[in-house]
Design a protein around this motif. Sequence first.
Motif, PDB file in Angstrom:
ATOM      1  N   ARG A   1      43.676  45.156  27.083  1.00 14.08           N
ATOM      2  CA  ARG A   1      43.714  44.161  26.012  1.00 14.08           C
ATOM      3  C   ARG A   1      42.449  43.313  26.127  1.00 14.08           C
TER       4      ARG A   1
ATOM      5  N   PHE B   1      40.709  39.689  24.841  1.00 17.04           N
ATOM      6  CA  PHE B   1      40.802  38.387  24.192  1.00 17.04           C
ATOM      7  C   PHE B   1      39.387  37.951  23.858  1.00 17.04           C
TER       8      PHE B   1
ATOM      9  N   VAL C   1      39.524  44.297  19.573  1.00 17.80           N
ATOM     10  CA  VAL C   1      40.289  43.058  19.625  1.00 17.80           C
ATOM     11  C   VAL C   1      41.280  43.018  18.481  1.00 17.80           C
TER      12      VAL C   1
ATOM     13  N   ASP D   1      44.455  38.055  18.963  1.00 16.53           N
ATOM     14  CA  ASP D   1      43.788  37.758  20.232  1.00 16.53           C
ATOM     15  C   ASP D   1      42.398  37.149  20.042  1.00 16.53           C
TER      16      ASP D   1
ATOM     17  N   VAL E   1      45.020  31.822  26.010  1.00 22.01           N
ATOM     18  CA  VAL E   1      44.704  33.114  26.636  1.00 22.01           C
ATOM     19  C   VAL E   1      45.407  33.214  27.987  1.00 22.01           C
TER      20      VAL E   1
ATOM     21  N   GLU F   1      49.068  33.919  27.544  1.00 22.89           N
ATOM     22  CA  GLU F   1      49.311  35.308  27.167  1.00 22.89           C
ATOM     23  C   GLU F   1      49.201  36.240  28.369  1.00 22.89           C
TER      24      GLU F   1
END
Length: 99
Positions: free
Chosen positions: A55, A57, A74, A78, A91, A94
């Motif tokens: 993932r 960010f 992305v 995010d 962030v 998450e």
Amino acid sequence: MPRNTSPIEPEPIQVPEELPKLPMLAAFYGVHGSGKTVSMCTLLHKFQDAGLLQRVFLVSPTYDSNRHLFAGLVQPEDVYQEANQAALDAVLAEVENES
């Protein structure tokens, strides 16, 4: 976040020879138009192609003008377009939720 205090070293992340070793900390800086965003996105796409990204960010006030470079990297949820404490806190929250 607590640091890993275990005396056991984790297995190293297998990275293709042409890419920097992970984990890594990187800073991209230079004058306007020097290719910072293009270079960073190229590197991230290479990590993604190697199956090494889970993932991404993004905290960037210039996201809208560079949106095409982040395609496939992305997710819209995010992206944080203001570089401030609230973005950092979001962030970190998450990341903590995924742990």
